[in-house]
Scaffold this motif. Structure first.
Motif, PDB file in Angstrom:
ATOM      1  N   ALA A 285     -51.877  44.005  30.294  1.00  0.00           N
ATOM      2  CA  ALA A 285     -52.012  43.844  31.741  1.00  0.00           C
ATOM      3  C   ALA A 285     -51.890  42.384  32.176  1.00  0.00           C
ATOM      4  N   ASN A 286     -51.982  41.448  31.247  1.00  0.00           N
ATOM      5  CA  ASN A 286     -52.000  40.024  31.594  1.00  0.00           C
ATOM      6  C   ASN A 286     -50.610  39.489  31.919  1.00  0.00           C
ATOM      7  N   ILE A 287     -50.608  38.405  32.680  1.00  0.00           N
ATOM      8  CA  ILE A 287     -49.381  37.781  33.149  1.00  0.00           C
ATOM      9  C   ILE A 287     -48.517  37.274  32.002  1.00  0.00           C
ATOM     10  N   ASP A 288     -49.134  36.918  30.877  1.00  0.00           N
ATOM     11  CA  ASP A 288     -48.397  36.291  29.774  1.00  0.00           C
ATOM     12  C   ASP A 288     -48.044  37.267  28.670  1.00  0.00           C
ATOM     13  N   TYR A 289     -48.239  38.560  28.900  1.00  0.00           N
ATOM     14  CA  TYR A 289     -48.110  39.495  27.775  1.00  0.00           C
ATOM     15  C   TYR A 289     -46.688  39.565  27.228  1.00  0.00           C
ATOM     16  N   GLU A 290     -45.682  39.694  28.124  1.00  0.00           N
ATOM     17  CA  GLU A 290     -44.312  39.849  27.646  1.00  0.00           C
ATOM     18  C   GLU A 290     -43.807  38.596  26.949  1.00  0.00           C
ATOM     19  N   THR A 291     -44.190  37.422  27.479  1.00  0.00           N
ATOM     20  CA  THR A 291     -43.731  36.180  26.850  1.00  0.00           C
ATOM     21  C   THR A 291     -44.699  35.669  25.810  1.00  0.00           C
ATOM     22  N   GLY A 292     -45.964  36.087  25.912  1.00  0.00           N
ATOM     23  CA  GLY A 292     -46.959  35.555  24.997  1.00  0.00           C
ATOM     24  C   GLY A 292     -47.462  36.572  24.001  1.00  0.00           C
ATOM     25  N   GLY A 293     -46.918  37.778  24.061  1.00  0.00           N
ATOM     26  CA  GLY A 293     -47.408  38.822  23.180  1.00  0.00           C
ATOM     27  C   GLY A 293     -46.644  38.918  21.887  1.00  0.00           C
ATOM     28  N   ALA A 294     -46.258  37.795  21.351  1.00  0.00           N
ATOM     29  CA  ALA A 294     -45.463  37.789  20.126  1.00  0.00           C
ATOM     30  C   ALA A 294     -46.328  37.514  18.914  1.00  0.00           C
ATOM     31  N   GLY A 295     -47.535  38.084  18.919  1.00  0.00           N
ATOM     32  CA  GLY A 295     -48.457  37.848  17.813  1.00  0.00           C
ATOM     33  C   GLY A 295     -47.874  38.172  16.453  1.00  0.00           C
ATOM     34  N   PRO A 296     -47.205  39.355  16.290  1.00  0.00           N
ATOM     35  CA  PRO A 296     -46.622  39.684  14.993  1.00  0.00           C
ATOM     36  C   PRO A 296     -45.572  38.663  14.550  1.00  0.00           C
ATOM     37  N   VAL A 297     -44.843  38.078  15.525  1.00  0.00           N
ATOM     38  CA  VAL A 297     -43.840  37.081  15.149  1.00  0.00           C
ATOM     39  C   VAL A 297     -44.506  35.870  14.524  1.00  0.00           C
ATOM     40  N   TYR A 298     -45.623  35.447  15.120  1.00  0.00           N
ATOM     41  CA  TYR A 298     -46.336  34.297  14.571  1.00  0.00           C
ATOM     42  C   TYR A 298     -46.847  34.614  13.179  1.00  0.00           C
ATOM     43  N   GLY A 299     -47.233  35.866  12.989  1.00  0.00           N
ATOM     44  CA  GLY A 299     -47.713  36.242  11.664  1.00  0.00           C
ATOM     45  C   GLY A 299     -46.611  36.205  10.629  1.00  0.00           C
ATOM     46  N   MET A 300     -45.364  36.449  11.078  1.00  0.00           N
ATOM     47  CA  MET A 300     -44.257  36.488  10.129  1.00  0.00           C
ATOM     48  C   MET A 300     -43.649  35.118   9.894  1.00  0.00           C
ATOM     49  N   LEU A 301     -43.742  34.237  10.911  1.00  0.00           N
ATOM     50  CA  LEU A 301     -43.118  32.918  10.773  1.00  0.00           C
ATOM     51  C   LEU A 301     -44.164  31.858  10.520  1.00  0.00           C
ATOM     52  N   PRO A 302     -44.033  31.055   9.483  1.00  0.00           N
ATOM     53  CA  PRO A 302     -44.971  29.955   9.262  1.00  0.00           C
ATOM     54  C   PRO A 302     -44.919  28.984  10.425  1.00  0.00           C
ATOM     55  N   GLY A 303     -46.086  28.388  10.726  1.00  0.00           N
ATOM     56  CA  GLY A 303     -46.145  27.438  11.835  1.00  0.00           C
ATOM     57  C   GLY A 303     -45.151  26.314  11.681  1.00  0.00           C
TER      58      GLY A 303
END
Length: 319
Positions: A285-303
């Protein structure tokens, strides 16, 4: 560095569709020990929404009634005008935004011992005139605000929906005044300067009481009511002798709907608490979900790889 990231965010949306969660969670200015949100949330007006909590959109209605003249200013015992009397009522309203957030000692907001901070803002432009990067033009947005309420002392918080009761102690809490366009003895429309009165100011013994607050809220709506007294006088010097200062009752009411896009999840039970979601991509429901909801991507890509991609694209941009 953060301003450069803001520029990059607007220029390279494809890259940020991959890395936005990294930048939201790893914002170097973000401190999980405080209540402030990350400052690089796409599309969030940080001036009005800097804190974790619940936000509500609605209308703030002001009602001025039971007007009485300050007789101690009537030095010549002149007859008072009939335009303003006990049966005269003046109302006006502005778009409103209510924020209910946690209170913490390290915060820059007014010092208090309340379990919650309550901030009600009003706007001339429905909070759009100075919408911008807070770090660039945040100081301009205050020009768009008609009146702001900040927390007074609460006597209790409880129940579901949550219910808050409060009383102002003028010696400790200074409620902000305002200017209103109301009739006077001389003109049908005049500008007045209004200040909140307290029991200590009751020179005319008209039973002035300190302002009281009643607030109920949940994850759907909020109902705010502030009642008290004001002391007001006209701003036009030519009218001062004909229009005496007045005392009057005031009621400020706000009924608003929960802003799902800019609010964190309000948990059940007392004490009131929230689960952080805005800026973390974990609430659809949050404003940033579509652009900020890439949690799995962060888990797959090292910082390091993600920041390497950022550096690569920035470098290409300067070629």
């Amino acid at each position: 560095m953060m301003r450069q990231l803001h520029a990059l965010q607007h220029a390279l949306p494809l890259l940020f569709s991959i890395t936005s969660t990294v930048l939201g969670k790893e914002d170097k200015y973000y401190n999980a020990g405080l209540n402030y949100r990350p400052e690089n949330i796409t599309g969030l007006d940080y001036y009005y929404y800097p804190w974790k909590g619940s936000y509500y959109n609605g209308t703030v209605a002001f009602t001025i009634s039971s007007i009485s003249f300050r007789e101690d200013y009537n030095y010549d015992d002149e007859k008072l005008c009939s335009r303003l009397s006990n049966d005269y009522t003046y109302t006006f309203s502005y778009p409103g935004l209510l924020g209910i957030t946690p209170t913490e000692g390290g915060d820059e907001r007014p010092q208090n011992t309340n379990p919650l901070n309550v901030i009600l803002s009003t706007s001339y432009s429905n909070f759009t005139k100075y919408f911008s990067d807070y770090n660039e033009n945040g100081s301009m947005q205050i020009r768009d605000e008609f009146w702001i309420f900040e927390s007074i002392d609460f006597s209790g918080v409880g129940g579901s929906p949550f219910r808050v009761l409060g009383t102002s102690d003028f010696g400790e809490t200074n409620l902000l005044g305002f200017r209103m366009n109301m009739s006077s003895c001389t003109n049908s429309v005049s500008w007045w300067d209004a200040q909140w009165a307290s029991e200590d100011w009751d020179d005319d013994e008209i039973d002035v009481e300190n302002a009281t607050l009643t607030l109920t809220f949940d994850s759907h709506s909020a109902n705010f009511m502030l009642q008290g007294y004001i002391y007001a006088q006209v701003l036009n010097k030519d009218e001062e002798e004909e229009t005496l200062p007045i005392d009057a009752k005031i009621k400020v009411e706000f009924l608003g709907n929960h802003d799902d896009a800019r609010s964190d999840i309000l948990n059940e039970g007392v004490p009131v608490s929230w689960t952080s979601t805005v800026g973390f991509g974990n609430n659809s429901a949050n404003i940033d979900y579509e652009t900020g909801g890439a949690g799995p991507v962060y888990g797959m890509l090292p910082g390091g790889l993600v920041w390497g991609l950022v550096g690569f694209v920035v470098g290409v941009g300067f070629l």
